[in-house]
Structure formats: structure tokens, C-alpha cells
Motif scaffolding. Structure first.
Motif, PDB file in Angstrom:
ATOM      1  N   GLU A 280     -16.647 -10.696  27.662  1.00  0.00           N
ATOM      2  CA  GLU A 280     -16.213  -9.353  27.322  1.00  0.00           C
ATOM      3  C   GLU A 280     -14.567  -9.417  27.690  1.00  0.00           C
ATOM      4  OE1 GLU A 280     -19.169 -10.353  28.576  1.00  0.00           O
ATOM      5  OE2 GLU A 280     -19.658  -8.228  29.823  1.00  0.00           O
ATOM      6  N   PHE A 281     -14.340  -9.858  28.787  1.00  0.00           N
ATOM      7  CA  PHE A 281     -12.890  -9.872  29.051  1.00  0.00           C
ATOM      8  C   PHE A 281     -11.885 -10.678  28.191  1.00  0.00           C
ATOM      9  CE2 PHE A 281      -8.982 -10.410  31.652  1.00  0.00           C
ATOM     10  CZ  PHE A 281      -8.736  -9.144  32.214  1.00  0.00           C
ATOM     11  N   LYS A 282     -12.436 -11.667  27.453  1.00  0.00           N
ATOM     12  CA  LYS A 282     -11.594 -12.144  26.366  1.00  0.00           C
ATOM     13  C   LYS A 282     -11.259 -11.352  25.285  1.00  0.00           C
ATOM     14  CE  LYS A 282     -12.103 -17.294  26.788  1.00  0.00           C
ATOM     15  NZ  LYS A 282     -12.891 -17.398  28.292  1.00  0.00           N
ATOM     16  N   ASP A 283     -12.486 -10.516  24.725  1.00  0.00           N
ATOM     17  CA  ASP A 283     -12.282  -9.597  23.847  1.00  0.00           C
ATOM     18  C   ASP A 283     -11.432  -8.383  24.462  1.00  0.00           C
ATOM     19  OD1 ASP A 283     -14.525 -11.263  22.382  1.00  0.00           O
ATOM     20  OD2 ASP A 283     -15.942  -9.835  23.294  1.00  0.00           O
ATOM     21  N   TYR A 284     -11.456  -8.107  25.582  1.00  0.00           N
ATOM     22  CA  TYR A 284     -10.507  -6.974  26.040  1.00  0.00           C
ATOM     23  C   TYR A 284      -9.155  -7.436  25.831  1.00  0.00           C
ATOM     24  CZ  TYR A 284      -8.068  -4.397  29.517  1.00  0.00           C
ATOM     25  OH  TYR A 284      -6.864  -4.019  30.150  1.00  0.00           O
ATOM     26  N   ALA A 285      -8.843  -8.785  26.402  1.00  0.00           N
ATOM     27  CA  ALA A 285      -7.570  -9.289  26.120  1.00  0.00           C
ATOM     28  C   ALA A 285      -7.145  -9.344  24.753  1.00  0.00           C
ATOM     29  CB  ALA A 285      -7.232 -10.551  27.047  1.00  0.00           C
ATOM     30  N   ARG A 286      -7.810  -9.839  23.939  1.00  0.00           N
ATOM     31  CA  ARG A 286      -7.321  -9.784  22.514  1.00  0.00           C
ATOM     32  C   ARG A 286      -7.077  -8.556  21.943  1.00  0.00           C
ATOM     33  NH1 ARG A 286     -10.690 -14.733  21.941  1.00  0.00           N
ATOM     34  NH2 ARG A 286     -12.585 -13.423  21.894  1.00  0.00           N
ATOM     35  N   GLN A 287      -7.771  -7.338  22.246  1.00  0.00           N
ATOM     36  CA  GLN A 287      -7.785  -6.280  21.773  1.00  0.00           C
ATOM     37  C   GLN A 287      -6.267  -5.649  22.224  1.00  0.00           C
ATOM     38  OE1 GLN A 287      -9.759  -4.745  19.656  1.00  0.00           O
ATOM     39  NE2 GLN A 287      -8.218  -3.359  19.292  1.00  0.00           N
ATOM     40  N   ILE A 288      -6.037  -6.070  23.547  1.00  0.00           N
ATOM     41  CA  ILE A 288      -4.493  -5.400  24.198  1.00  0.00           C
ATOM     42  C   ILE A 288      -3.781  -5.712  23.519  1.00  0.00           C
ATOM     43  CG2 ILE A 288      -3.205  -5.759  25.957  1.00  0.00           C
ATOM     44  CD1 ILE A 288      -5.150  -6.063  27.801  1.00  0.00           C
ATOM     45  N   VAL A 289      -3.527  -7.116  22.891  1.00  0.00           N
ATOM     46  CA  VAL A 289      -2.430  -7.741  21.920  1.00  0.00           C
ATOM     47  C   VAL A 289      -2.699  -7.127  20.511  1.00  0.00           C
ATOM     48  CG1 VAL A 289      -1.615  -9.643  20.925  1.00  0.00           C
ATOM     49  CG2 VAL A 289      -2.517  -9.583  23.243  1.00  0.00           C
ATOM     50  N   ALA A 290      -3.796  -6.854  20.058  1.00  0.00           N
ATOM     51  CA  ALA A 290      -4.024  -6.382  18.567  1.00  0.00           C
ATOM     52  C   ALA A 290      -3.516  -4.859  18.789  1.00  0.00           C
ATOM     53  CB  ALA A 290      -5.538  -6.368  18.125  1.00  0.00           C
ATOM     54  N   ASN A 291      -3.774  -4.019  19.798  1.00  0.00           N
ATOM     55  CA  ASN A 291      -3.393  -2.877  19.827  1.00  0.00           C
ATOM     56  C   ASN A 291      -1.777  -2.809  20.097  1.00  0.00           C
ATOM     57  OD1 ASN A 291      -5.958  -1.822  19.771  1.00  0.00           O
ATOM     58  ND2 ASN A 291      -6.421  -1.378  22.033  1.00  0.00           N
ATOM     59  N   ALA A 292      -1.054  -3.619  20.902  1.00  0.00           N
ATOM     60  CA  ALA A 292       0.292  -3.537  20.948  1.00  0.00           C
ATOM     61  C   ALA A 292       0.922  -3.930  19.718  1.00  0.00           C
ATOM     62  CB  ALA A 292       0.717  -4.547  22.046  1.00  0.00           C
ATOM     63  N   LYS A 293       0.238  -4.654  18.806  1.00  0.00           N
ATOM     64  CA  LYS A 293       0.826  -5.159  17.533  1.00  0.00           C
ATOM     65  C   LYS A 293       0.815  -3.699  16.640  1.00  0.00           C
ATOM     66  CE  LYS A 293       0.471  -9.995  16.994  1.00  0.00           C
ATOM     67  NZ  LYS A 293       1.251 -10.296  18.038  1.00  0.00           N
ATOM     68  N   ALA A 294      -0.256  -3.214  16.615  1.00  0.00           N
ATOM     69  CA  ALA A 294      -0.799  -1.780  15.898  1.00  0.00           C
ATOM     70  C   ALA A 294       0.350  -0.783  16.188  1.00  0.00           C
ATOM     71  CB  ALA A 294      -1.942  -1.502  16.115  1.00  0.00           C
ATOM     72  N   LEU A 295       0.507  -0.730  17.698  1.00  0.00           N
ATOM     73  CA  LEU A 295       1.537   0.254  17.935  1.00  0.00           C
ATOM     74  C   LEU A 295       2.868  -0.169  17.319  1.00  0.00           C
ATOM     75  CD1 LEU A 295       1.901   2.801  19.795  1.00  0.00           C
ATOM     76  CD2 LEU A 295       2.074   1.108  21.781  1.00  0.00           C
ATOM     77  N   ALA A 296       3.378  -1.267  17.641  1.00  0.00           N
ATOM     78  CA  ALA A 296       4.586  -2.054  17.285  1.00  0.00           C
ATOM     79  C   ALA A 296       4.707  -1.572  15.800  1.00  0.00           C
ATOM     80  CB  ALA A 296       4.719  -3.310  17.631  1.00  0.00           C
ATOM     81  N   ASP A 297       3.941  -2.049  15.152  1.00  0.00           N
ATOM     82  CA  ASP A 297       3.998  -1.960  13.661  1.00  0.00           C
ATOM     83  C   ASP A 297       4.052  -0.360  12.947  1.00  0.00           C
ATOM     84  OD1 ASP A 297       3.768  -4.659  13.339  1.00  0.00           O
ATOM     85  OD2 ASP A 297       1.980  -4.678  12.608  1.00  0.00           O
ATOM     86  N   GLU A 298       3.358   0.750  13.892  1.00  0.00           N
ATOM     87  CA  GLU A 298       3.549   1.965  13.564  1.00  0.00           C
ATOM     88  C   GLU A 298       5.076   2.647  13.696  1.00  0.00           C
ATOM     89  OE1 GLU A 298       1.166   2.912  11.250  1.00  0.00           O
ATOM     90  OE2 GLU A 298       1.953   5.374  11.097  1.00  0.00           O
TER      91      GLU A 298
END
Ligand SMILES: *Cc1c(COP(=O)(O)O)cnc(C)c1O
Length: 416
Positions: A280-298
Motif C-alpha cells: 500500500e505504501f508504494k501506491d501511496y507514493a505513486r499517488q503523491i507524485v500523481a497528485n503533485a502533477k495534477a496540482l502543477a498542471d491545474e
């Protein structure tokens, strides 16, 4: 939920502050990239009876009796850290990230030696050689930064500086760099000039153990990390190193710099390492990065300038120069809107470090709450609404109402 009943009984004044902070953590979105919410198990260890013990020394070689269980706690933490990071040797006793970095320098260098690190005003940390810090006062410091045109570290420039000044220690790692570190290139440069290679992965260690950021292990000589940022453990740090540096590092931590280790924190670190080994921690870390990209893009879509144009990790550095708002005023306005950020220098900032031109945002804490890309896009639009009218308190309060409503659907561990 933590209800602080015992504290209420002895100290009503402090109790009120703690209730206020609990409410702030629950009803706002934490966007400071170095912060996170620890698990209930980590919280329990930090508030446990292990705080009662003294255990100067190392497992099997203590200066106090009664170490039957504490030795096992520390060995467990060490063993798990070794496994999690793939380290040859680990010291789990540093009190926090800054003392860990000081211990490395104190243990491996002589006063006056040359060290090389990233400039604070371009993303580095205080302990990487800032003039007012122990590191800057005790060693001769040379620094590298990022390129003006693309906001990225230029490894050819790093190599030139290293060849010119021949540092004894080459430090990689940062507190405000939104791109990946090429730790292998840093190690090659350190080898070329006969330096020890040190990587300080405090901000990104959670991403490193999950494989979403390249690891500096096993090839880097010494690796330090805080345990409370993306790694989501207690407020503390560890030092990892190759076997050849183990003795000097251990002696520098104790008795060189510290007295008794904080055994309750060591236990909490052991728990955090176990949690970080789970899939689950791997999923968490991947989501951190995906979230940062979504935040940056918006944010880009809202017309913000981002240092380096985006992010590869957990953080986004926003240059507000063209928005006509300074970092401090943006931080204050966003606080009122329930969005916690910190003002931050941007590379080649024309303003002072006390009143810089940017803000730094990160997704580790929001991701722990279960927020995903749609929530991050909302956050970006709230930021735009708040920063476009930073003195309109009614508007900021209205945003906070929306933030509070969204937060209710994303509970915080230990708070609910
Ligand atoms: C946070 C951080 C530290 C210092 O950690 P403290 O626990 O605040 O002393 C050191 N180095 C880097 C790169 C950091 O991000």
C-alpha cells in the motif's frame, strides 16, 4: 480520536491550544511538502512509556541497565531500515535531520575542510553549508544551484565546481527542488575528485523506498533522511552508510554529539519502516507524485509560473512574481482560506529570503488523507481564487468553508 483527557485534567491552557491545532489539522488542507500525518500506531509509540527510558550507547554496549527490551527495539528499527533502503549500516539515533547531517560532517571531516552542497536560496538545506549554520561556520563551503533558464541542476556545472574546489564531501539533496536528483552522477563526480558522496533524501525518502524516485543506495557513501516527511514516520532521522564509515558515524552521533537516544521515537521509526514496506505504501507514493502533477498542471492552467515548469516529485515551487503578490501575503491569504503553505525563495529571487517571491506546495499530507487528482485540481483553483484577491477576507472565508466541507470526507489518522 485523540481527546487529550489527561492533559485537560492538568493543564487546561495547553489543552485549548491542542484542541485548536487538532481542529486546524482536520479542517484545512496541509500543503507544506515537508509535513505529513503519521499513523495511529506511530502516534501511540510517540506517546508511550518508552519515553521513560535512558539508553546511552548502542545495543549490547549501553551505559545504563534495564536494556532488555530497548536493545531489541533499536535492533528492530536498524534491521528494518537496512532492509527497506538496502543499506549496509544504519544509525537510528539522530534526533532529527539537522543533527544527522551535522553528525556526518563531524564524524567524517576536519574543521575547515571543503564541502559542496546546493545553495539554500535555490533549494538546498541550511545544513548543506549556509553561512549562519554550523555547516557554514565550520567548513569551507562551495555551492551549486540551478540553471536560470530551466530551473534544473546542471551536472556539468556541478562537476566544474567540484574539479575547481576539490571538496572532501559532496552533498546532493534539497528541500525545494521539484525535479529528480541524478545521484549516480553526483557519486561519479565525488569519485573523480576523491570526495565522500553524501545524499540527503529527507524530502523524498518515501518516494525512494517506493521506487518512484531513483535511490542513492547502495552506491552513495552516506545517506541521511528525516523520517517524518514523505516517509510518514515520527519527527526524527537516520544515517545510512557503507560499512567503512560505520564506526566514525556511530561515534559522531554518540558520544560525539548526542546523549541518550529517544527510545519512544526509535520504536515509532521501527513501526514506520514496517508500514513503508507494505505494498500500500508504494501506491501511496505513486499517488503523491500523481497528485503533485495534477496540482502543477491545474496551476499552469490558472496562469501560474512554476519553477522548472512542473514537477517530478511531491512538490511544486510557484513563482508569484507575475501575479503581483509576494510569498508572505500569499501564505497569509491561503492560511485564511484553510490552505497551509509556506513562502519560499525561487531561484534567482530578486527579493530577500525573509520576504521571497514564491510559495512551496506539496502533496504528501493531502495524499495520506486519501485525496486524489480531482481534489488537487480543486485546490489549485482555490489557490487561484485566494491569490487573485489576497485581502478580501470574506472571499477567503468562503473558500475556507468549501475547504472545510471537502476535508470532512477525508479523515486524518488520530483525528478523524
Ligand atoms: C527537513 C530537512 C532537513 C532537516 O530536518 P529537521 O528534522 O528539520 O532538522 C535536512 N535536510 C533536508 C534536505 C531536509 O529537507
Amino acid at each position: 480520536m485523540q481527546d487529550f483527557v489527561a492533559i485537560k485534567g492538568v493543564d487546561i491552557e495547553l489543552y485549548d491550544f491542542m484542541i485548536g491545532e487538532r481542529k486546524r489539522q482536520r479542517e484545512g488542507i496541509e500543503l507544506i511538502p515537508s509535513e505529513n500525518y503519521v499513523s495511529s500506531a506511530v502516534l501511540e509509540a510517540m506517546g508511550s512509556i518508552l519515553t521513560n527510558k535512558y539508553s546511552e550507547g548502542y545495543p549490547g554496549k549501553r551505559y545504563y541497565g534495564g536494556q532488555e527490551y530497548i536493545d531489541r527495539v533499536e535492533n528492530l528499527a536498524r534491521q528494518r531500515a537496512k532492509e527497506l533502503f538496502g543499506a549496509e549500516h544504519v544509525n537510528v539515533q539522530p534526533y532529527s535531520g539537522s543533527p544527522a547531517n551535522i553528525a556526518v560532517m563531524f564524524g567524517l571531516l576536519s574543521y575547515g575542510d571543503t564541502i559542496m552542497g546546493m545553495r539554500l536560496d535555490q533549494g538546498g538545506h541550511l545544513t548543506h553549508g549556509l553561512g549562519v549554520n554550523f555547516s557554514g561556520k565550520s567548513y569551507n563551503v562551495v555551492s551549486y544551484g540551478v540553471r536560470r533558464d530551466n530551473g534544473r541542476i546542471d551536472m556539468d556545472e556541478v562537476r566544474q565546481i567540484a574539479l575547481q574546489h576539490r571538496p572532501k564531501l559532496v552533498i546532493s539533496g534539497a528541500t525545494a527542488y521539484p525535479r529528480l536528483f541524478d545521484f549516480e552522477a553526483f557519486k561519479t563526480i565525488a569519485d573523480e575528485v576523491g570526495a565522500i558522496a553524501m545524499a540527503d533524501i529527507s524530502h523524498i525518502s518515501g518516494l525512494v523506498v517506493a521506487g518512484v524516485h531513483p535511490s542513492p543506495l547502495p552506491f552513495t557513501d552516506v545517506v541521511t533522511t528525516t523520517t517524518h516527511k514523505t516517509l510518514r514516520g515520527p519527527r526524527s532521522a537516520i544515517i545510512m552508510c557503507k560499512e567503512q564509515y560505520a564506526k566514525d558515524i556511530d561515534r559522531a552521533v554518540f558520544p560525539g554529539l548526542q546523549g541518550g537516544p529517544h527510545d519512544h521515537t526509535t520504536a515509532a521509526k521501527a513501526i514506520a519502516f514496517k508500514e513503508a514496506m507494505k505494498p500500500e505504501f508504494k501506491d501511496y507514493a505513486r499517488q503523491i507524485v500523481a497528485n503533485a502533477k495534477a496540482l502543477a498542471d491545474e496551476l499552469l492552467a490558472c496562469g501560474f509560473d512554476l519553477v522548472s515548469g512542473g514537477t517530478d516529485n511531491h512538490l511544486v515551487l510557484v513563482d508569484l512574481t507575475h501575479k503581483g503578490v509576494i510569498g508572505k501575503d500569499a501564505e497569509t491569504a491561503l492560511d485564511k482560506a484553510g490552505l497551509t503553505v509556506n513562502k519560499n525563495s525561487v531561484p534567482y529571487d530578486t527579493r530577500s529570503p525573509f520576504s521571497p517571491s514564491g510559495i512551496r506546495l506539496g502533496t504528501p499530507a493531502a495524499t495520506t488523507r486519501g485525496m486524489k487528482e480531482p481534489e488537487m485540481r480543486r485546490v489549485a483553483r482555490w489557490i487561484e481564487r485566494a491569490i487573485s484577491h489576497p485581502s478580501d477576507d470574506a472571499r477567503l472565508a468562503a473558500i475556507h468553508d468549501e475547504v472545510r466541507e471537502m476535508c470532512a470526507g477525508f479523515p486524518v489518522p488520530g483525528i478523524g
